[in-house]
Structures are given as structure tokens and as C-alpha cells.
Scaffold this motif. Structure first.
Motif, PDB file in Angstrom:
ATOM      1  N   GLU A 192      38.555  11.539   3.192  1.00  0.00           N
ATOM      2  CA  GLU A 192      38.692  11.218   1.772  1.00  0.00           C
ATOM      3  C   GLU A 192      39.917  10.339   1.559  1.00  0.00           C
ATOM      4  N   THR A 195      34.018   7.189   5.106  1.00  0.00           N
ATOM      5  CA  THR A 195      33.024   7.857   4.271  1.00  0.00           C
ATOM      6  C   THR A 195      33.369   9.332   4.102  1.00  0.00           C
ATOM      7  N   LEU A 196      33.011   9.904   2.976  1.00  0.00           N
ATOM      8  CA  LEU A 196      33.269  11.316   2.723  1.00  0.00           C
ATOM      9  C   LEU A 196      32.494  12.206   3.688  1.00  0.00           C
ATOM     10  N   SER A 197      31.309  11.700   4.118  1.00  0.00           N
ATOM     11  CA  SER A 197      30.485  12.465   5.053  1.00  0.00           C
ATOM     12  C   SER A 197      29.650  11.504   5.883  1.00  0.00           C
ATOM     13  N   VAL A 198      29.841  11.541   7.183  1.00  0.00           N
ATOM     14  CA  VAL A 198      29.065  10.649   8.062  1.00  0.00           C
ATOM     15  C   VAL A 198      27.573  10.931   7.939  1.00  0.00           C
ATOM     16  N   GLU A 199      27.225  12.211   7.751  1.00  0.00           N
ATOM     17  CA  GLU A 199      25.806  12.595   7.671  1.00  0.00           C
ATOM     18  C   GLU A 199      25.103  12.035   6.437  1.00  0.00           C
ATOM     19  N   THR A 200      25.864  11.640   5.419  1.00  0.00           N
ATOM     20  CA  THR A 200      25.231  11.150   4.187  1.00  0.00           C
ATOM     21  C   THR A 200      25.430   9.650   3.977  1.00  0.00           C
ATOM     22  N   ASN A 238      24.734  15.602  -3.637  1.00  0.00           N
ATOM     23  CA  ASN A 238      24.585  16.306  -2.364  1.00  0.00           C
ATOM     24  C   ASN A 238      25.742  17.256  -2.059  1.00  0.00           C
ATOM     25  N   TYR A 278      31.237   8.973  -6.927  1.00  0.00           N
ATOM     26  CA  TYR A 278      32.104  10.059  -6.471  1.00  0.00           C
ATOM     27  C   TYR A 278      33.505  10.024  -7.077  1.00  0.00           C
ATOM     28  N   GLN A 282      35.161   9.789   9.104  1.00  0.00           N
ATOM     29  CA  GLN A 282      34.927  10.665   7.958  1.00  0.00           C
ATOM     30  C   GLN A 282      36.265  11.090   7.369  1.00  0.00           C
ATOM     31  N   ILE A 326      28.804  16.826  -2.193  1.00  0.00           N
ATOM     32  CA  ILE A 326      29.943  16.204  -1.513  1.00  0.00           C
ATOM     33  C   ILE A 326      31.133  16.192  -2.468  1.00  0.00           C
ATOM     34  N   THR A 327      32.322  16.354  -1.934  1.00  0.00           N
ATOM     35  CA  THR A 327      33.529  16.466  -2.746  1.00  0.00           C
ATOM     36  C   THR A 327      33.744  15.266  -3.665  1.00  0.00           C
TER      37      THR A 327
END
Length: 627
Positions: free
Chosen positions: A124, A36-41, A175, A158, A122, A177-178
Motif C-alpha cells: 500500500e 498493487t494492493l493485491s497481486v491476486e486482484t 473485493n 480505492y 504488493q 481490499i483495503t
């Protein structure tokens, strides 16, 4: 990739599709990696803070019946629930839940972190490693590589995404995110064609700055109801809070019309195709010029946060115009905008390039699920993720593919529509898309699908036994009422009929026949003739539906049997060359070669394929069978 870590399945993307896909393969005993690009999201809800709704709730119930997560997490994080379309027939009844979107994400993360066989990382993904048209793994932008026997792409919005607000553009996804540009280019290099789609989201408002005296309160009406079949009672539920209804004003319309020249939609800045069924507020103004106001729903994003979501007010107009528009809305004259509305463009693949299993026709063991397939909505994404995960796992386990027919599930309708017909705009599920929707009620999703889930090891033995016992209770109660003899002299029944303004009995009647009267409910008969075994609310609901709609259900079952005849006529692609089928026009040959339908039934649903083409195909198949 000599130093690569090895997995059975890699899921790329931590949205709703990715969560369901990774959970499914892990449960099937396969070593799974979720990137995932961001674990938090993970399980982020970048748009509306709700799960379910018309037709979408059917998908959520089916996901739950197949052992998925979305319904269970939604139940635990709901802050309001409503049953939609109650004034219509049971086929279109739908549960919609407002959820705390932050707690939804955190609960999903916490749950997935505890799943056996599932690892999360996490990063890309910039490229897929492919050899001899077979997936071998992935490459991250850090240079790390991971080997896999199967990869599922669930990149959401994304892929080469771009956020647009007026003339402001930024290459990011939701959010902040890249955006994943290199992966999009890699897909092109691998032979995948993409289209540009667009979606958008409304502004978020500070709840402390709204004038509630001018807003219409909307309370929940189904907080007792759950998406999950296995968890009818939610432990420690979140506090229930209201939503609000307001409307735009004539002044809002004037502001929009005055600033249309600044709209990226009209200036050509936005190139992507947007969702027809969820237009922006400026698009509504253009399409409905005679309408001076539009209803808007103000939805809390959580009971413990200040953000409020302005449903129905999606826009990409500049920031200063958004401020002016919001302050022209009833009750929002002094509202503070915490987050501006924006449009977002992103790449999607041509979904006709997939099999019904959601595996690519170009690269073996590569699957696609979610908004990369051209759909809109969390529910459509989660449903695809689940099916892609199941089929990825089954193929690695050398088992038969899992394909749901459109006659047995909304998930089947969704995937059949996408793969067979394709989509030129963000696809949204509607009940009208399902030909047999009386048989595909949200309430009987478990009856249709849970046994399949058990066979696939997606639910455990205890869950399966609980399901079987529930079905036995429902069937027994239906039979009890059908056999229940009610005397003409029964005083309690006489009083009930008088209370309901129902025609008095002229002779004795069976309980089932009395329940078929529109004004009589199961609860009415239950008070007079209580069952031996207590039933849950959902079980009582199903008993009533099975009796009241018995005749209609039988007719639709007959229609399904006719439909299934076409589905059973398989097309052996290893033995057929459409170019050799005499009498087929070039357009039909091209479309059949592109879609590669697995049955005559599926072939008949391809856009542009005529009944005459199907007749030619049937004659050819019969000739091949005899030769």
C-alpha cells in the motif's frame, strides 16, 4: 530515501489503467515497477463481467491498435460476443464480450509477470516523495521506499473508499481490499483538491437457483469477431454460453417504494455523486415513477463458476430488502444471493489539474489515469493508463509528447473532454461525444493509430508489416471494385438484383457503384466476382464501408480539416499572461489559467469560454506574433 530501490517509472495500482501503463513503459525500455494492493486482484473486474459495448468497444480497439493488452486478453477469455447497434450505421457498431472475469485477471497477471523490464510488488502506497515540485518516489505502509523518475497513479476506486449496504458501512474497496486513506491525505497535503464520487454494483446470484423456463435466452452472434487486429483467430477459445433477459415486476417496485426511507442514497449516508447513465434500481424507480418494470440482464461471470451478474440492478438498499427485491423478479423467485449489491464512495481529483498528457500541472513527472480522474468503466481507465504510460516514457526519453486529437480517436475525445471541460460526475464514453464518429469507427482503429504505435516502439516490425499488408489488401480491393465493369447482360448480377428486390440495371455499372446500393453487400459481389487474394471478415467489412460511405467520409474529412486549423494555432504559455489580455472577462481568465489550453481549438472547448473570448485571444496572439 537513501536505501531505496530505483526505477524509471512506478505505476501505483494494478487495475486496468495500471496494467496498460506499466506494459507501455516497460515496452519502451524503461525499468518499471507496478505496485498493487493485491497481486491476486490485478486486472480485477469488480463490476460487470464484460469488455466493450457501445462506444467503449471503440476504446478497446484503439488500445489494441496502439499495442495495448485489453482486447487481446478479452478475446482469450470471452464466453460470448455480440455486435451491438447492427441496425444503425457503422459509426456506432460496437463489439461487446462477456468474459470469464477470473480467467481475465489470471491471464493478465501471467502475461505481466513475463514482461521484460517490469517488476510487480504488493503493498500500500501511503505517500509520494516530492522535492521542488518534482516526483522522486513513493513510500509504502511497511516503510519501504522506492525511487522513481516518474510515477503514475491509477488507484481506481480505492482512494479513501467506503462500501455501503443500507446502514452498514466499511472502509474497504472492491473485493474486500483495503482502502487507501493515507495516500488521499498525502495528495491533499501536496495541494490536490478531491471530490467524492460514488458507484455501485448489483448482487451476484447462484446460477443453480434460477428458473430458466421464465428467462429469455440471449445467445452470442459474433464469436468469430476479435477485438485484436493482430490475432484474428483465438487459439483454444473458452466455451460459449448464453446470457438471459428478465425484468422487474410491479411487486419489485412496491418493495422499493416501501423501503426508500432505508436507502443510503436518500438518507444522506451516501455523499458522493453517482453515474447518471448507470443509476441504481431505486434511483430508476424515483426517476421513472410511471414505469412498472425494468429490463435486467443476467450475465455469467465464467463458464466454470456459479456466479451470475444481475445487470441493471445496482442498489445500496439493506440486505433484507435486497433479498425481497430479488425474489420478486421473474425467474428469480428462489434465487440464492451469493454476493450482496453495494455502493462504494471514493476520492477523485479535479482532472482540469492535468495536462493532455495526463501529467499533473502541480508536480512534474506525476501522472494520473483511470477512475481517480473521475471516469467510470474498465475501458476508459485502460485508455488513460496507456496514454499516461506512453507520455511518462516519452518524457523520460526526452521525446515529444503523444497527444491524440479528438478528430482522430475516441481516446482523444475522452482525454480532451476530461482535461478541458472537467467532470462533476463519473464520466462515461458515448458515441455522441465524438463529433467525427464516422471516421472513428472501431473497424478502422488500426488504420488511424497503428503507424503511431510503431513509431513509439509499442508494436514490433512484424506486426507493423502485417498491418501494412492488410491495408494494401483493403485498398486494392476497393480499387478493384471501383474499376470492375459489370455488363448489363450479366446473368448472375440479374439474378442477384431480383433476389435482393433491387432495381434492374438499365446500363453497365461499376462494381463500386453497385455496392453502394443499400441492399447489396460485399459478400454478394464476392460470390460473383471473387478477389484474387482472400480477405478476412474484418477486411471485407472495411471494404464495404469505405465504398458505401465514401461520400459521407469525404465530407467528414473536410470538417476535420477545418477543426484542425484551430488545433494548429498553438498557445505559447511561456509567452502569454491571460491577465494582460485586454477584453477578457475575469471568468475567462480564471478558466484559461486553470486549464492552460495548448491550442486555440482546445481553448474554445472550455466550458464558459465564449466565441467572443476566443476572438479577443486570437487578436492578442496575432499582436504578440508581430511584435
Amino acid at each position: 530515501m537513501a536505501n531505496s530501490k530505483k526505477y524509471d517509472v512506478i505505476v501505483v495500482g494494478g487495475g486496468h489503467a495500471g496494467c496498460e501503463a506499466a506494459y507501455a513503459t516497460a515496452k519502451m525500455g524503461l525499468k518499471t515497477l507496478l505496485v498493487t494492493l493485491s497481486v491476486e486482484t490485478i486486472a480485477l473486474m469488480p463490476c460487470n463481467p464484460s469488455i466493450g459495448g457501445s462506444a467503449k468497444s471503440h476504446l478497446v480497439f484503439e488500445i489494441d491498435a496502439l499495442g495495448g493488452l485489453m482486447g487481446k486478453i478479452a478475446d482469450k477469455t470471452a464466453i460470448q460476443k455480440r455486435i451491438l447497434n447492427q441496425g444503425k450505421g457503422p459509426a456506432v457498431h460496437a463489439l461487446r464480450a462477456q468474459v470469464n472475469r477470473f480467467k481475465y485477471s489470471r491471464r493478465m497477471i501471467s502475461f505481466l509477470e513475463g514482461v521484460h523490464n517490469l517488476a510487480i510488488v504488493q503493498g500500500e502506497v501511503t505517500a509520494l516523495h516530492v522535492n521542488n515540485q518534482t516526483i522522486k518516489g513513493i513510500v509504502l505502509n511497511t516503510g519501504l521506499t522506492y525511487k522513481a523518475k516518474s510515477v503514475i497513479l491509477t488507484t481506481g476506486t480505492y482512494l479513501r473508499s467506503k462500501v455501503i449496504i443500507g446502514d452498514f458501512e466499511k472502509n474497504i474497496g472492491p473485493n474486500e481490499i483495503t482502502s487507501t486513506f493515507e495516500l488521499s491525505e498525502n495528495l491533499h497535503n501536496l495541494g490536490f483538491n478531491t471530490m467524492r464520487f460514488k458507484t455501485g454494483t448489483p448482487p451476484r446470484l447462484d446460477k443453480r437457483t434460477l428458473d430458466y423456463a421464465k428467462l429469455e435466452v440471449q445467445l452470442g452472434d459474433a464469436d468469430y469477431y476479435t477485438f485484436s487486429f493482430s490475432e484474428n483467430i483465438v487459439e483454444n477459445p473458452l466455451p460459449k454460453i448464453p446470457c438471459y433477459l428478465t425484468h422487474t415486476s410491479k411487486e419489485t417496485k412496491k418493495i422499493i417504494e416501501k423501503n426508500l426511507h432505508r436507502s443510503p442514497l436518500l438518507s444522506g449516508i451516501i455523499e458522493g455523486v453517482g453515474p447518471r447513465y448507470c443509476p441504481s434500481i431505486e434511483d430508476k424507480t424515483i426517476r421513472f415513477p410511471d414505469k412498472n418494470t425494468h429490463h435486467l440482464f443476467i450475465e455469467p461471470e465464467g463458464e466454470d463458476v456459479n456466479e451470475m451478474y444481475l445487470q441493471g440492478f445496482s442498489t445500496s438498499l439493506p440486505a433484507d430488502v435486497q433479498e425481497e427485491m430479488v425474489h420478486s423478479i421473474t425467474g428469480l423467485e428462489k434465487a440464492h444471493i451469493m454476493k450482496l449489491a453495494y455502493a462504494i464512495e471514493y476520492d477523485v481529483i479535479h482532472v482540469e489539474d492535468l495536462h493532455l498528457t495526463l501529467e499533473s500541472k502541480k508536480i512534474e513527472n506525476l501522472y494520473f489515469a483511470g477512475q481517480i480522474n473521475g471516469t467510470s468503466g474498465y475501458e476508459e481507465a485502460a485508455a488513460q493508463g496507456l496514454i499516461a504510460g506512453i507520455n511518462s516514457g516519452l518524457k523520460l526519453l526526452k521525446k515529444e509528447s503523444f497527444i491524440l486529437r479528438r478528430s482522430e480517436s475516441y481516446i482523444g475525445v475522452l482525454i480532451d473532454d476530461l482535461v478541458t471541460k472537467g467532470t462533476k460526475e463519473p464520466y462515461r464514453m458515448f458515441t455522441a461525444r465524438a463529433e467525427y464518429r464516422l471516421l472513428l469507427r472501431q473497424s478502422n482503429s488500426d488504420r488511424r493509430l497503428t503507424e503511431k504505435a510503431y513509431e513509439l516502439d509499442l508494436i514490433n516490425y512484424a506486426q507493423f508489416i502485417a498491418f501494412k499488408e492488410k491495408i494494401m489488401r483493403i485498398n486494392a480491393e476497393v480499387e478493384r471494385l471501383k474499376e470492375l465493369s459489370i455488363s448489363l447482360k450479366n446473368e448472375a448480377v440479374k439474378n442477384l438484383l431480383k433476389e435482393k428486390n433491387s432495381t434492374p440495371l438499365q446500363q453497365g455499372i461499376k462494381g463500386g457503384d453497385l455496392l453502394k446500393r443499400p441492399e447489396i453487400k460485399y459478400m454478394d459481389l464476392e460470390r460473383i466476382f471473387p478477389p484474387e487474394v482472400e480477405l478476412s471478415y474484418k477486411e471485407k467489412e472495411e471494404v464495404e464501408l469505405l465504398i458505401k460511405y465514401e461520400g459521407y467520409i469525404k465530407k467528414q474529412i473536410e470538417q476535420v480539416e477545418k477543426f484542425n486549423k484551430g488545433e494548429k494555432k498553438k498557445i505559447p504559455h511561456d509567452l502569454i499572461d491571460y491577465n494582460q489580455v485586454k477584453g477578457l472577462p475575469r471568468e475567462a481568465i480564471d478558466k484559461l489559467n486553470q486549464v492552460k489550453p495548448i491550442s486555440v481549438g482546445q481553448a474554445s472547448r472550455i466550458s464558459g469560454i465564449t466565441p467572443a473570448d476566443i476572438q479577443v485571444l486570437l487578436i492578442y496572439l496575432e499582436h504578440k506574433r508581430r511584435s
